[in-house]
Design a protein around this motif. Structure first.
Motif, PDB file in Angstrom:
ATOM      1  N   ASP A  30       0.856  -1.428  -0.006  1.00  0.00           N
ATOM      2  CA  ASP A  30       0.138  -0.281   0.430  1.00  0.00           C
ATOM      3  C   ASP A  30       0.824   1.536  -0.162  1.00  0.00           C
ATOM      4  O   ASP A  30       0.028   2.215   0.220  1.00  0.00           O
ATOM      5  CB  ASP A  30      -1.365   0.121   1.346  1.00  0.00           C
ATOM      6  CG  ASP A  30      -2.039  -0.961   1.644  1.00  0.00           C
ATOM      7  OD1 ASP A  30      -2.383  -1.518   0.426  1.00  0.00           O
ATOM      8  OD2 ASP A  30      -2.406  -1.444   2.600  1.00  0.00           O
ATOM      9  N   GLU A 288       0.000  10.106   2.783  1.00  0.00           N
ATOM     10  CA  GLU A 288      -1.065   8.871   2.787  1.00  0.00           C
ATOM     11  C   GLU A 288      -2.224   9.860   3.097  1.00  0.00           C
ATOM     12  O   GLU A 288      -2.214  10.598   3.156  1.00  0.00           O
ATOM     13  CB  GLU A 288      -0.343   8.229   4.944  1.00  0.00           C
ATOM     14  CG  GLU A 288      -0.996   9.337   5.058  1.00  0.00           C
ATOM     15  CD  GLU A 288      -0.617   8.277   6.916  1.00  0.00           C
ATOM     16  OE1 GLU A 288       0.233   7.704   6.313  1.00  0.00           O
ATOM     17  OE2 GLU A 288      -0.931   9.442   7.830  1.00  0.00           O
ATOM     18  N   GLU A 290      -6.383   7.966   3.291  1.00  0.00           N
ATOM     19  CA  GLU A 290      -7.407   7.488   3.901  1.00  0.00           C
ATOM     20  C   GLU A 290      -8.865   7.288   3.964  1.00  0.00           C
ATOM     21  O   GLU A 290      -8.600   8.496   4.186  1.00  0.00           O
ATOM     22  CB  GLU A 290      -6.480   6.540   5.172  1.00  0.00           C
ATOM     23  CG  GLU A 290      -6.865   7.588   6.826  1.00  0.00           C
ATOM     24  CD  GLU A 290      -6.113   7.265   7.650  1.00  0.00           C
ATOM     25  OE1 GLU A 290      -5.671   6.013   7.390  1.00  0.00           O
ATOM     26  OE2 GLU A 290      -6.762   7.459   8.430  1.00  0.00           O
ATOM     27  N   THR A 291      -9.394   6.434   3.303  1.00  0.00           N
ATOM     28  CA  THR A 291     -10.840   6.307   3.539  1.00  0.00           C
ATOM     29  C   THR A 291     -11.441   4.992   4.028  1.00  0.00           C
ATOM     30  O   THR A 291     -10.411   3.990   4.573  1.00  0.00           O
ATOM     31  CB  THR A 291     -10.964   6.904   1.887  1.00  0.00           C
ATOM     32  OG1 THR A 291     -12.873   7.378   3.233  1.00  0.00           O
ATOM     33  CG2 THR A 291     -11.318   5.683   1.161  1.00  0.00           C
ATOM     34  N   THR A 292     -12.531   5.019   4.125  1.00  0.00           N
ATOM     35  CA  THR A 292     -13.232   3.948   5.057  1.00  0.00           C
ATOM     36  C   THR A 292     -14.058   3.467   3.809  1.00  0.00           C
ATOM     37  O   THR A 292     -15.065   3.797   3.210  1.00  0.00           O
ATOM     38  CB  THR A 292     -14.046   4.183   6.515  1.00  0.00           C
ATOM     39  OG1 THR A 292     -13.315   4.660   7.397  1.00  0.00           O
ATOM     40  CG2 THR A 292     -14.082   2.859   6.873  1.00  0.00           C
ATOM     41  N   THR A 298      -9.988  -0.048   6.681  1.00  0.00           N
ATOM     42  CA  THR A 298      -9.530   1.380   6.847  1.00  0.00           C
ATOM     43  C   THR A 298      -9.222   1.084   4.912  1.00  0.00           C
ATOM     44  O   THR A 298      -8.550  -0.175   5.374  1.00  0.00           O
ATOM     45  CB  THR A 298      -8.948   2.315   7.505  1.00  0.00           C
ATOM     46  OG1 THR A 298      -9.611   2.048   8.677  1.00  0.00           O
ATOM     47  CG2 THR A 298      -7.953   3.266   7.343  1.00  0.00           C
ATOM     48  N   TYR A 300      -6.125   1.955   2.860  1.00  0.00           N
ATOM     49  CA  TYR A 300      -4.553   2.984   2.998  1.00  0.00           C
ATOM     50  C   TYR A 300      -3.662   3.179   1.808  1.00  0.00           C
ATOM     51  O   TYR A 300      -3.564   2.255   1.605  1.00  0.00           O
ATOM     52  CB  TYR A 300      -3.909   3.046   4.212  1.00  0.00           C
ATOM     53  CG  TYR A 300      -3.142   3.120   4.320  1.00  0.00           C
ATOM     54  CD1 TYR A 300      -2.718   4.689   5.245  1.00  0.00           C
ATOM     55  CD2 TYR A 300      -2.422   3.017   4.198  1.00  0.00           C
ATOM     56  CE1 TYR A 300      -1.347   5.455   5.487  1.00  0.00           C
ATOM     57  CE2 TYR A 300      -0.672   3.761   3.998  1.00  0.00           C
ATOM     58  CZ  TYR A 300      -0.386   4.576   4.523  1.00  0.00           C
ATOM     59  OH  TYR A 300       1.092   5.006   5.136  1.00  0.00           O
ATOM     60  N   ARG A 301      -3.320   4.274   1.331  1.00  0.00           N
ATOM     61  CA  ARG A 301      -2.214   4.609   0.371  1.00  0.00           C
ATOM     62  C   ARG A 301      -1.021   5.038   0.555  1.00  0.00           C
ATOM     63  O   ARG A 301      -1.792   6.528   1.144  1.00  0.00           O
ATOM     64  CB  ARG A 301      -2.818   4.530  -0.803  1.00  0.00           C
ATOM     65  CG  ARG A 301      -3.944   3.906  -1.598  1.00  0.00           C
ATOM     66  CD  ARG A 301      -2.807   2.976  -2.301  1.00  0.00           C
ATOM     67  NE  ARG A 301      -3.793   1.811  -2.563  1.00  0.00           N
ATOM     68  CZ  ARG A 301      -3.304   0.349  -3.597  1.00  0.00           C
ATOM     69  NH1 ARG A 301      -2.167   0.129  -3.391  1.00  0.00           N
ATOM     70  NH2 ARG A 301      -4.221  -0.366  -4.065  1.00  0.00           N
ATOM     71  N   GLY A 302      -0.092   5.162   0.775  1.00  0.00           N
ATOM     72  CA  GLY A 302       1.055   6.461   1.091  1.00  0.00           C
ATOM     73  C   GLY A 302       2.098   6.276  -0.529  1.00  0.00           C
ATOM     74  O   GLY A 302       2.073   5.407  -1.549  1.00  0.00           O
TER      75      GLY A 302
END
Length: 474
Positions: A30, A288, A290-292, A298, A300-302
């Motif tokens: 991610d 980074e 994130e969302t739900t 969650t 996530y990306r970074g």
């Protein structure tokens, strides 16, 4: 507790430690980090980036950007033109399906590259390749047709299915703009390191929102991590304290929040979101988002990156030329040199240092080229959270050159500059306090120092200062 029971418990603890360490992934899928230089003398230098995204018509695409360093190619002269010929091959393999695709391109490159170590100009090719939704392995190979040598890099790209009733985040794409160029536009950044000549940064990602009932909230943050930026200390000094930042390398537990934003999406579909920042100060960063999803999980990306010197991996400015002299100078003399603020005066001080030691002008020129060539190669091979020449391996590489033999173990590496692998003077052992994993993505090898290295380093420094390094490397 008897001796046999103690041994049994010790063995069980060791086994559990190995099992637990094996469960830690070597990288976080991610988090995108760009490519490192992977320098290998005589081979084309390749840097690449592969990002999956959806077009405005929801067509799954992979953007593959490839940079090839011009100075790493073999040229021929035709009609007063210097030409190099390369073949670029991109192979795409779907990891969760049967889709495959290969793109092959031949290029003739005309360049006025002069063959000096300070050039980092690149040939850039960008391909937009149609695929299907899924996760892909992207293999990029560049073949220098003149030498017959090739370099390859692998990466992954994921594209969500716009028809699935799911919330998705694509990989973050990082671009930069250099105002010195005629065309002031953002270009993809393929590497983990970003030279300070880039004036502004842009982060782009797509969000697929197929939840028709609730709006979607996107949280974005720009973080900076405390990281060691110091020079490698002399070989005869004490080893680093386990609590010190040079030993830890990067303290990823204490992130400083530089910026945070919240975006709200009220309409379903795929939306492209971008954030722009002026160039940041030198350091180690992560952007980074994130969302739900609809199940409360969650997403996530970074994108990790490091801002380094203006001409990285080369050294060209007066300050960049002065800094690596720390390995050849008394530390107090070096501190006084680095206090000089005027670039012209600092360049004069650097020239005086070399010419006052290597008194022959032609010999001095050869020594200078060799020294800074090794600084650049150390940057390409050993850069982590700081420039490669500042690392312990970078210091040894600059002073002694490439090792004759390299022995690798689980957590230890030995460099040998002698046929006798037990010679304490020319065998150097490095240990890494942290295994490379998804939370610490660096090979931070530290030299095992001892006082007996004082004479070893002193003799090697004298070879540099007298010009003897040209005829006697050790």
């Amino acid at each position: 507790m008897n001796t046999h029971l103690k041994k049994l418990l010790t063995g069980l603890l060791l086994f559990l430690g190995i099992m637990l360490s094996g469960c830690v992934r070597s990288s976080n899928p991610d988090v995108e980090r760009g490519s490192l230089f992977q320098f290998q003398d005589g081979y084309p230098e390749l840097r690449s980036s592969s990002i999956g995204f959806l077009s405005e018509q929801d067509q799954p695409l992979i953007n593959v950007t490839t940079d090839v360093v011009l100075g790493s190619l073999i040229y021929s002269t035709e009609d007063d033109k210097r030409l190099a010929n390369i073949t670029l091959e991109i192979r795409i393999l779907q990891l969760d399906g049967d889709f495959t695709k290969t793109v092959r391109r031949d290029f003739e490159i005309e360049s006025d590259f002069e063959g000096t170590y300070i050039s980092q100009e690149v040939f850039t090719n960008e391909e937009i390749i149609e695929v299907v939704p899924g996760t892909f392995e992207v293999n990029i190979t560049v073949l220098d047709q003149s030498s017959g040598r090739a370099s390859s890099q692998e990466s992954e790209a994921t594209i969500p299915n716009p028809e699935d009733p799911e919330i998705n985040l694509t990989t973050i794409r990082l671009s930069g703009k250099n105002l010195e160029l005629v065309q002031e536009q953002f270009s993809p950044i393929t590497t983990y390191t970003i030279p300070a000549k880039i004036d502004s940064l842009k982060f782009e990602f797509q969000v697929t929102n197929n939840d028709l009932d609730d709006p979607l909230t996107i949280d974005a943050r720009l973080l900076k991590y405390p990281a060691d930026t110091s020079y490698a200390r002399p070989m005869n000094f004490n080893n680093y304290s386990p609590s010190s930042l040079p030993y830890i390398g990067v303290d990823m537990r204490r992130a400083e929040e530089i910026d945070s934003n919240v975006r709200r999406l009220d309409q379903p579909g795929s939306v492209l979101i971008e954030f722009k920042y002026p160039l940041l100060e030198r350091g180690t960063y992560r952007f980074e988002v994130e969302t739900t999803d609809i199940d409360g999980e969650t997403l996530y990306r970074g994108r990790d990156f490091s801002v380094v010197g203006e001409n990285y991996p080369s050294v060209m400015s007066a300050r960049e030329l002065a800094e690596p002299l720390i390995y050849l100078m008394d530390r107090r003399d070096h501190e006084r040199m680095m206090e000089i603020q005027d670039p012209d005066s600092l360049k004069e001080a650097v020239d005086r240092f070399w010419l006052s030691n290597v008194r022959n002008m032609n010999q001095a020129r050869s020594v200078i080229n060799l020294y800074y060539d090794r600084v650049e190669q150390a940057n390409k091979q050993f850069t982590t959270f700081k420039e490669g020449w500042k690392t312990d391996m970078g210091m040894i590489y600059v002073l002694f050159g490439p090792p004759w033999y390299v022995d690798r173990y689980l957590n230890t590496m030995q460099w040998s500059y002698s046929y006798d692998r037990n010679d304490p003077q020319y065998n150097f052992t490095f240990q890494r306090p942290n295994l490379k994993n998804e939370f610490f993505p660096f090979d931070n090898y530290l030299l095992q120092r001892n006082q007996g290295y004082f004479n070893v380093q002193y003799r090697q420094v004298q070879l540099w200062l007298t010009g003897g390094i040209l005829t006697n490397r050790l």
